[in-house]
Structure formats: C-alpha cells, structure tokens
Design an enzyme around this catalytic site. Structure first.
Site, PDB file in Angstrom:
ATOM      1  N   GLU A 269       0.309  -1.375  -0.227  1.00  0.00           N
ATOM      2  CA  GLU A 269       0.238  -0.073   0.110  1.00  0.00           C
ATOM      3  C   GLU A 269       0.364   1.156   0.218  1.00  0.00           C
ATOM      4  O   GLU A 269       1.634   1.351   0.762  1.00  0.00           O
ATOM      5  CB  GLU A 269      -0.589  -0.056   1.202  1.00  0.00           C
ATOM      6  CG  GLU A 269      -1.872   1.653   1.169  1.00  0.00           C
ATOM      7  CD  GLU A 269      -2.289   1.833   2.801  1.00  0.00           C
ATOM      8  OE1 GLU A 269      -3.644   2.288   2.886  1.00  0.00           O
ATOM      9  OE2 GLU A 269      -1.655   0.933   3.631  1.00  0.00           O
ATOM     10  N   LYS A 344      -9.845   1.894  -1.301  1.00  0.00           N
ATOM     11  CA  LYS A 344      -9.930   1.174  -0.350  1.00  0.00           C
ATOM     12  C   LYS A 344     -11.144   1.759   0.916  1.00  0.00           C
ATOM     13  O   LYS A 344     -12.093   3.662   0.624  1.00  0.00           O
ATOM     14  CB  LYS A 344      -8.604   1.858   0.478  1.00  0.00           C
ATOM     15  CG  LYS A 344      -8.700   1.409   2.697  1.00  0.00           C
ATOM     16  CD  LYS A 344      -7.253   1.915   2.847  1.00  0.00           C
ATOM     17  CE  LYS A 344      -6.863   1.954   3.722  1.00  0.00           C
ATOM     18  NZ  LYS A 344      -5.596   1.767   4.394  1.00  0.00           N
ATOM     19  N   CYS A 378      -5.366  -2.820   3.674  1.00  0.00           N
ATOM     20  CA  CYS A 378      -4.663  -2.201   4.965  1.00  0.00           C
ATOM     21  C   CYS A 378      -6.024  -2.660   5.971  1.00  0.00           C
ATOM     22  O   CYS A 378      -5.925  -3.884   5.793  1.00  0.00           O
ATOM     23  CB  CYS A 378      -3.993  -1.030   4.693  1.00  0.00           C
ATOM     24  SG  CYS A 378      -2.915  -1.193   6.333  1.00  0.00           S
TER      25      CYS A 378
END
Length: 519
Positions: A269, A344, A378
């Site tokens: 990321e 995300k 993440c």
C-alpha cells in the site's frame, strides 16, 4: 479533476486463432523477422487453417499482429526425417497432419521486432503446451534456429556454440528463449534451412515432455493439482530523485517474478509515497494530491510491465483524485493488458486526519486467468464483512497491500488476514513496506513482515503460514498455492466455518448499485 478512464491506459492483448485476414500482416512480420528468407504464401496459410486451425495461433496487441505460431500433430517415429523440414511439415502445407497422432510439431514461431522483449514467445509456447494438454499429446518437438551462430562460426562449431548457449556463456535470441520455456536439446540438424544464413543452415532438435499425458485417455487429463504462483514484495522505502528511479526499482521485482514464472506479484500500500521524497515538501494534505499527479505515469508504467513480464500485478495502492475527492486506490494490472480498481473502503483516523482520504463504496472481485481474486487495502482486512462479501462473489485469494508504521499495526493486519482465511476458506497474501522516508510526514517510518496465509487445517502448513518474509528487510517470497486443495478443504475440511454460519440468527447485508444483498 475528472475520474481517469482506465480504458485509456489499458492494452488490448489477446492470444487467438490465426485467420486469413492476418495474412498480409503475417508476411510483413515474417519479412522483418527472417530477412532474405522465403515467406509464407497464401496457399500455405489456407492449407494450415484447413487441416489444423487450432494449431495456428497469434498474439494481437491493440489491433496489431505481434507474434504468431504454427504447428501440426504427427505420430512420433524415431526413423522419421525430423531433420527434413519439408518432409515433416509438408513444405509448410501440413497435409500430413494427423489428428490421432501423439506429438505436436512446431513449424514456426515469430515475434514482431516492435514487440520483442515482452516475453510473447512464452505466451506462444504456453499456448502450444496447453494444446498438448487438451489433446493429451505426449510431447512437443521443434527445430529451432540459432541466429546468433554466424557471429561465432569462425571460432566455434555448431555443437560448441549450442553447448555455450546451454551453459549461458552465450545468448542466442531463439535458443535461449526455448531453453527458458522448458525445452531440452536432443540433437543438431545440419542443412535444415540452407537459406538461413544467420544460423549457417543449422537448427537444434528440441523436445518438451507433457507431464500431464495420460496413456490411453481419449480426452484431456485433468491434473489434480492447480498451482498458482504468487510473488509478494516487501519493499524498502528510500529517497529517490524521480519517477524513473521508482520505476527502475519496481521493474527489478517484476523481472524477478517473471523469471520465476509467477502468476501474480503483490506490491505494498502507498509505496508510491516514495515519490514525495523527490518533490517540494508541503503540508500532508497537499502532498497527497501532489502524489496523485503521478497516477497517469503509474498507470502507464504498470500496464506495460504486466504485459512485458507476463504477470498479473497488484500495484500496491496510489492516491487518485476524482471530482476533487482523494481516494486510496489499488489497481490490478492484468497480463492481458486490462486494468481493474479497488478503492479503500475503510479509512484509518490517521489517513483522514493527515491526508483527507475519502472512502470507497464497493467490494470488487476480479476474474483473472488464474481464478477469482479480491483486493483489500490494509485496514479493510480488519473488517470481516468485506471478506465475506468477496468470498460470496467467488474470491479464492485476497491480496492485501498494507502500510504500517509500528509492529502493533502490522500485527493487526496479520492476525486479521489469518482469521479471514479460516472464516472463508481462502488464501490471503499481504505485502508491506519497510525502511524510512525522512521528512515525508505520515510516511516516515515503516514496519512489515509480509506473508502468504492459508486456512488452518491438516492439508496446509501447520501454522497456517505458507510463506513469510523476515521482518523489516527488502525481499520477496515466492510460493505456489493450490486451488484444488482449497476447494476440497471448503467441501470437507475439519471445520466448515462457511457452511456452519447461523444465518437464521445473523447475516451480512450490503448495498451495491442501489440494491441490497444478503450473505
């Protein structure tokens, strides 16, 4: 800023059957590849397509013919004149093609000079190997040119030259590629093509053995193992001078993954924040939008690299601005030239505070040539509902690019990734950054121990860890994952987490495209 149209960055690359409409482009490519040698006539291609259309293949990139491959099937006979191209290939007409034979004979492979260095010959050889498996053929035989030999003919015999190429003391643009694709040299053929002055008339006699061959089978033998090879990059952050230096570092890992014939490579990321070390320092929110200005270069670079190195690339994640809103987005660059995107969904307090990142609203899954995958960036892997949704949509692997500054943050990602494997009977790969970026706020220190995780059951590694990096060093891990093993585990594992959910008590409900769905 208007959203980037990913189709503007995609390459359209396709391995497909050759047709007569390709004839003019085919001859033009042949003249460039084999100057001075006799080219195919229209009657040759018509005859090849008539007798064995499945064996005549090509690669098309953005509407241009980039590579081609011709072949036929024969019954292997040790006494056959394998040294005589006109006899074996019927002078290119392949009227001797035998659908009931056991050996695929490759007549010709060529790659247009404009597309060399993109491993297209590997795609052609892979297509031929798949044809052998589909037809349940025992082997593939080819006679290969050695076009570099004329440069050494005054010092080496043809046999000595081949030995040097096999030992990697000399590079030959044809033989080196054939050896890399699993062929073994079985002999030397003199006077194979007297007009081939670059090879001094010589050719190599090479074989590839089909390990999936099943004696007596009348249809394709389905191998019980379906391995998918994963490369995970643990990437060291360091100051750089510009995008070219960033690209050079990335290409090293892409080349490595390609050398090991990986199907996927995963980057971390926001490893692109490395680019902030080469621009004027500014407040974090402005820096994030400055980083987003590199997105077109980033998309161009990784699209080309995925095709060039024949590997599906999960390009970590990168900031992108759409309609004035900043997103943290991960892109899947397919080796077929396509691009997919996952925003995300859950934004950490730190991202919101320092950079002003906004959240995405959709769980994507991507159909690839190696199964269905999902990407969770993440923090997203720490929310079990997202993996439930991805698993329901068919995901077999979840790729997690992450970026954490402390061991505590890393452990949250790791333990949640392993939990998702158990809950959903799938694989999870995580990739993080190490190293430091002084003077880049909110991206100055990093902690990572990247890994590939499995469900926790007898058929997998005892600790549910297929492979992992040493912590905080730049490295890669490469590992094969078996989808057939995963399927059997989901159906008959020691525990049945997916099947044993109490959906009469609880369910995951999500919204997509204005509709509600339940799992």
């Amino acid at each position: 800023m208007e959203p980037l149209d990913l189709k503007d960055f995609e390459w359209k690359i396709e391995v497909r059957p050759l047709t007569m409409d390709d004839f003019d482009a085919l001859v033009e490519m042949e003249q460039l590849c084999f100057p001075g040698m006799q080219t195919w006539g229209r009657e040759h291609i018509e005859s090849q397509l008539k007798h064995f259309p499945e064996g005549q293949l090509c690669v098309e990139i953005d509407g241009r013919l980039a590579a081609s491959s011709s072949s036929l099937i024969l019954t292997f006979d040790p006494s056959m004149e394998w040294h005589n191209w006109k006899a074996v290939a019927d002078d290119g007409y392949i009227r001797n093609h035998n659908p009931k034979g056991d050996t695929l004979y490759g007549i010709e492979i060529m790659v247009h000079p404009d597309f060399r260095g993109m491993k297209l010959s590997r795609r052609m050889y892979d297509a031929r190997k798949e044809l052998c498996r589909q037809k349940n053929l025992t082997q593939m035989i080819i006679a290969g040119r050695i076009p570099g030999y004329h440069l050494h003919a005054d010092k080496l015999t043809a046999r000595e030259y081949i030995d040097c190429v096999v030992e990697k003391a000399i590079y030959d643009q044809v033989l080196t590629a054939q050896l890399a694709n699993g062929f073994s040299v079985q002999g030397l053929i003199p006077n194979y093509l007297p007009s081939d002055t670059e090879s001094c008339g010589y050719a190599t006699y090479l074989e590839w053995t089909n390990l999936d061959y099943k004696r007596g089978a009348k249809r394709r033998f389905h191998h019980p193992v379906e391995p998918i090879r994963i490369c995970v990059v643990q990437y060291q952050m360091r100051s750089i001078k510009g995008f070219d230096e960033f690209a050079q570092q990335c290409e090293f890992f892409l080349d490595t993954a390609s050398d090991y014939k990986c199907d996927f490579i995963l980057f971390p990321e926001l490893f692109t924040t490395q680019l902030l070390s080469c621009v004027e320092a500014t407040r974090p929110g402005q820096a994030a939008r400055r980083l987003a200005e590199f997105t077109p270069q980033y998309l161009d670079f990784f699209t080309e690299m995925a095709v060039k190195y024949n590997v599906n690339v999960i390009g970590g994640s990168q900031f992108v601005v759409e309609h004035g809103t900043l997103f943290n987005s991960s892109y899947l660059f397919g080796r077929d030239g396509t691009i997919g995107k996952q925003d995300k969904i859950h934004i950490t307090p730190s991202e919101r505070k320092w950079w002003g990142v906004s959240s995405g609203n959709r769980v994507e899954v991507f159909e690839t040539d190696c199964g269905t995958i999902a990407i969770q960036i993440c923090y997203d892997i720490e929310f079990p509902e997202l993996t439930r949704i991805a698993s329901q949509k068919g995901a077999q692997i979840v790729f997690v690019p992450f970026n954490t500054d402390t061991r505590h943050g890393y452990l949250r990602v790791r333990h949640c990734a392993q939990a998702r494997c158990v809950e959903n009977h799938l694989y999870v790969a995580i990739s993080g950054c190490t190293g430091n970026l002084p003077f880049v706020e909110n991206a100055d220190i990093h902690y990572a121990q990247s890994g590939i995780f499995t469900p926790s059951d007898m058929e997998f590694a005892s600790d549910g860890v297929a492979a992992e990096c040493n912590p905080n060093v730049e490295t890669v891990i490469i590992h094969d994952l078996d989808f057939e093993l995963l399927r059997r585990h989901r159906e008959s594992g020691s525990v049945q987490n997916w099947n044993d959910r109490r959906t009469e008590l609880y369910r995951v409900v999500y919204k997509e495209d204005g509709n509600s769905f339940e799992i």
